[in-house]
Each structure stands twice: as structure tokens, then as C-alpha cells.
Design an enzyme around this catalytic site. Structure first.
Site, PDB file in Angstrom:
ATOM      1  N   ALA A 186       0.493  -1.276  -0.270  1.00  0.00           N
ATOM      2  CA  ALA A 186       0.304  -0.603   0.123  1.00  0.00           C
ATOM      3  C   ALA A 186       1.280   1.477  -0.145  1.00  0.00           C
ATOM      4  O   ALA A 186       2.058   1.386   0.370  1.00  0.00           O
ATOM      5  CB  ALA A 186      -0.413   0.140   1.886  1.00  0.00           C
ATOM      6  N   GLY A 200       0.532   1.067  -3.015  1.00  0.00           N
ATOM      7  CA  GLY A 200       0.156   0.127  -5.062  1.00  0.00           C
ATOM      8  C   GLY A 200       1.157   0.700  -5.918  1.00  0.00           C
ATOM      9  O   GLY A 200       1.089   0.297  -7.053  1.00  0.00           O
ATOM     10  N   GLY A 201       2.691   1.689  -5.002  1.00  0.00           N
ATOM     11  CA  GLY A 201       3.511   2.122  -6.522  1.00  0.00           C
ATOM     12  C   GLY A 201       3.903   1.041  -7.375  1.00  0.00           C
ATOM     13  O   GLY A 201       4.163   0.909  -8.289  1.00  0.00           O
ATOM     14  N   ASP A 252      -0.941  -6.736   1.992  1.00  0.00           N
ATOM     15  CA  ASP A 252      -0.505  -5.364   3.306  1.00  0.00           C
ATOM     16  C   ASP A 252      -2.119  -5.335   3.604  1.00  0.00           C
ATOM     17  O   ASP A 252      -3.503  -5.791   2.551  1.00  0.00           O
ATOM     18  CB  ASP A 252      -0.093  -4.373   1.589  1.00  0.00           C
ATOM     19  N   ASP A 259       8.612  -2.617   0.312  1.00  0.00           N
ATOM     20  CA  ASP A 259       9.622  -1.727   0.739  1.00  0.00           C
ATOM     21  C   ASP A 259       8.077  -1.384   2.106  1.00  0.00           C
ATOM     22  O   ASP A 259       7.557  -0.093   1.883  1.00  0.00           O
ATOM     23  CB  ASP A 259       9.315  -0.133  -0.380  1.00  0.00           C
ATOM     24  N   LYS A 292      15.148   0.907   4.794  1.00  0.00           N
ATOM     25  CA  LYS A 292      14.953   2.831   5.773  1.00  0.00           C
ATOM     26  C   LYS A 292      16.451   2.817   6.278  1.00  0.00           C
ATOM     27  O   LYS A 292      16.560   1.914   7.680  1.00  0.00           O
ATOM     28  CB  LYS A 292      14.144   2.609   6.507  1.00  0.00           C
TER      29      LYS A 292
END
Length: 336
Positions: free
Chosen positions: A205, A207-208, A224, A260, A290
Site C-alpha cells: 500500500a 500500490g506504487g 498489505d 518497501d 530505511k
């Protein structure tokens, strides 16, 4: 070669990390400024640098008080550099600039237009082969590579090493800017999802990344608990499963793992990357880690260790701070 140096270009604000990365590899930065780190050395491969976007080989310093003067000086420099060289194929033209100074981008664009106009007037056949824009791919490229350090000072080189990062074009249907990171990562890997391939997108989410794969014809499992948006919502190539990314287990080996997650990077490595590679659940992977709450250089050393999951199962993996990354490292590779 005495006096030879590389000018490594990076995202503004990350110069100190690039300098530390050089030191981590036993190399030393001679100086740094907005968007650049200088390293003395010898001609050759600049090595893999996660925080470098490009490395200019032995650049010449070119000055001009105005955009027109800078363009003229650059055109003269380029003409002199062509002595004895016959240009037969397309050659790239790239003008970059330090991101800190307002208006410097406009100066770079004006200097580029002026330089190419002057080259066209003097060398029309050569100018017709010019290909403006940063070239795709990895490794050496020959053309004109200019970095504006300030309004009146530029560094210009005929040779640049491409580390992989490059600006990507947006898609209005993409659910988020993270779409750009996936598109950029394919160039780093040299492969992208294809029609009929299978993808698991963990932490999908909005959703890219799922959209990026589905628009190429891949079949995507978007994992997600959050909602999908934009072009990912109700896309026929995307199956949305509201599940925990850390608990999801594929029923068969998938072509791609996307991940991600806004999680501590070592938790992602231990809970997702390690198991997926060790158990052969994917053939290729694109993972964002990250580093906002951890030392990125310590994380980089762990990722590059031969004892890591990458070292054991995907030794050819590449690690990069992409053009579209923020406080994160993107890791791409193929399981052997």
C-alpha cells in the site's frame, strides 16, 4: 597518473555519507561540497559506491560570469577535447547541478542550451549526434558531462562512470512517488518484471510498486493490510491480500520479491530477505531498507559482508542510494 582525480556526484545532503563510504573502502575524500565529493586516484573503475550517482573522470574546471560566458567556455573546452577524435555515434550530454542554490537549475539549463547551440554552429555533424539527458545503464559513457558547482563555476568531463541512479518520468496513474523508485531500480538490476511473471509486493500500500509491475503485464500479489489507491486499485493484474508481510508465505517460487516496508532494516533482513533467499522463494528482488534510525555505513558493511544473506545467496546484488530514495538504500539482485 599525477593529479588525476574523480568527482563523485551524489544527492545533496548525503556528501558526508559518500565520504564515509570511501573511507570504509580504504579511500580518502580530498574535499566535498553540495552534491559532490572529490577523490584523488588513478584512471580506472571507480568501484561500487552506493551513495554515488556518477563519477566524473579528471574533470576540467570551467568558469563564466554569465550563462552565455559559461556556455561559450564549455563549447570551447569540448572542441579542444575533440582533437584527433572522430565522433560516429550518439553521445550523451548531461548538465547536473548542486541542489542547494536556488536558481542554479535554470543556469544549468541555459548553459546547456547555449553550449549545444555553439557546438551546432561550429560542428554541425557532431551536434546532430548529441543525445541530451543522463544515459541509462551502468559503467563508462563518453560525451559531455557537466556539473555546476556554483553560478560561475562548472566541472566538465568527457568520461563518466554511471553507478545506476537516474531521474525517472512520473506516471499520473501511479498511486505514489514510490513508483519512481521501482522504475529506477530496474535499471540498476538490468531487468524488469515481464508479462506472465509473478511478483509478491510486501508492504504494497498504496500500490506504487505493484502498479509498476502490473503495467508491464506481471501478476502481482499485493500484501498489505492498508488500502491500494490510484492505478493499483482494482487493477486486473493485482490481487490484494490483507495480510502481514512478515507472515506471508508463497505457495511456489515467484519471479520477483518487492519489499518497501517502513520498518527497522535489520528486522526486514532477518524476517523477510533472509528467509526468502535461503528458501528460494524468489528469483529476483528489489528491497528498500530505511536507515533513518540506524548508521547507514554500518548497514552497508553488513549488506556487503560475504556472510550476509546477500553474500551467500545473491553475491551479485547491487546496493544504491537512488535518485528517488530518501533515507533508504535500495538493494536489487538475483538469487543464485
Amino acid at each position: 597518473m599525477p593529479g588525476f582525480f574523480m568527482l563523485h556526484l551524489c544527492q545533496s545532503g548525503y556528501e558526508s555519507l559518500l565520504a564515509r563510504e570511501l573511507a570504509q573502502g580504504g579511500r580518502a575524500a580530498e574535499g566535498q561540497g553540495p552534491g559532490w565529493v572529490r577523490e584523488a586516484g588513478s584512471p580506472g573503475h571507480p568501484g561500487e559506491l552506493a551513495f554515488a550517482h556518477a563519477s566524473l573522470a579528471a574533470p576540467a574546471q570551467v568558469r563564466g560570469a554569465s550563462a552565455a560566458e559559461l556556455a561559450q567556455a564549455l563549447a570551447e573546452w569540448f572542441g579542444a577535447s575533440l582533437q584527433g577524435e572522430r565522433v560516429e555515434a550518439a553521445w550523451p550530454v548531461s548538465f547536473a547541478f548542486a541542489g542547494a542554490a536556488p536558481g542554479l537549475g535554470k543556469r544549468a539549463a541555459a548553459a546547456e542550451r547555449g553550449c549545444l547551440a555553439r557546438v551546432a554552429a561550429r560542428l554541425p555533424r557532431v551536434a546532430k549526434l548529441a543525445a541530451p539527458g543522463w544515459p541509462a545503464g551502468l559503467g563508462w559513457a563518453r560525451g559531455i558531462f557537466v556539473f555546476l558547482e556554483s553560478f560561475d563555476t562548472a566541472w566538465a568531463s568527457r568520461e563518466a562512470w554511471r553507478h545506476g541512479p537516474r531521474r525517472m518520468a512520473d506516471d499520473p496513474a501511479a498511486p505514489s512517488r514510490s513508483y519512481l523508485k521501482a522504475e529506477e531500480a530496474y535499471g540498476l538490476l538490468g531487468a524488469a518484471p515481464q508479462a506472465g511473471q509473478t511478483v509478491a509486493d510486501l508492504g504494497a500500500a498504496p500500490g506504487g510498486w505493484s502498479y509498476s509491475a502490473a503495467r508491464r503485464g506481471a501478476r502481482v500479489l499485493a500484501i498489505d493490510n492498508g488500502p491500494l489507491k490510484g492505478g493499483a486499485l482494482r487493477h486486473p493484474g493485482i490481487e490484494h491480500r490483507r495480510e502481514d508481510a512478515f507472515r506471508f508465505r508463497p505457495e511456489a517460487t515467484l519471479d520477483w520479491l518487492f519489499c518497501d516496508l517502513v520498518e527497522e532494516p535489520r528486522r526486514v533482513l532477518a524476517g523477510i530477505v533472509g528467509p526468502w533467499l535461503e528458501r528460494g522463494w524468489c528469483r529476483r528482488f528489489v528491497v528498500n531498507l530505511k536507515f533513518g534510525q540506524v548508521d547507514p555505513l554500518a548497514l552497508l558493511a553488513e549488506l556487503r559482508s560475504p556472510a550476509s544473506a546477500l553474500g551467500r545467496h545473491a553475491p551479485g546484488a547491487r546496493i544504491s542510494h537512488l535518485y528517488h530514495d530518501r533515507e533508504e538504500l535500495t538493494v536489487v539482485g538475483a538469487r543464485i
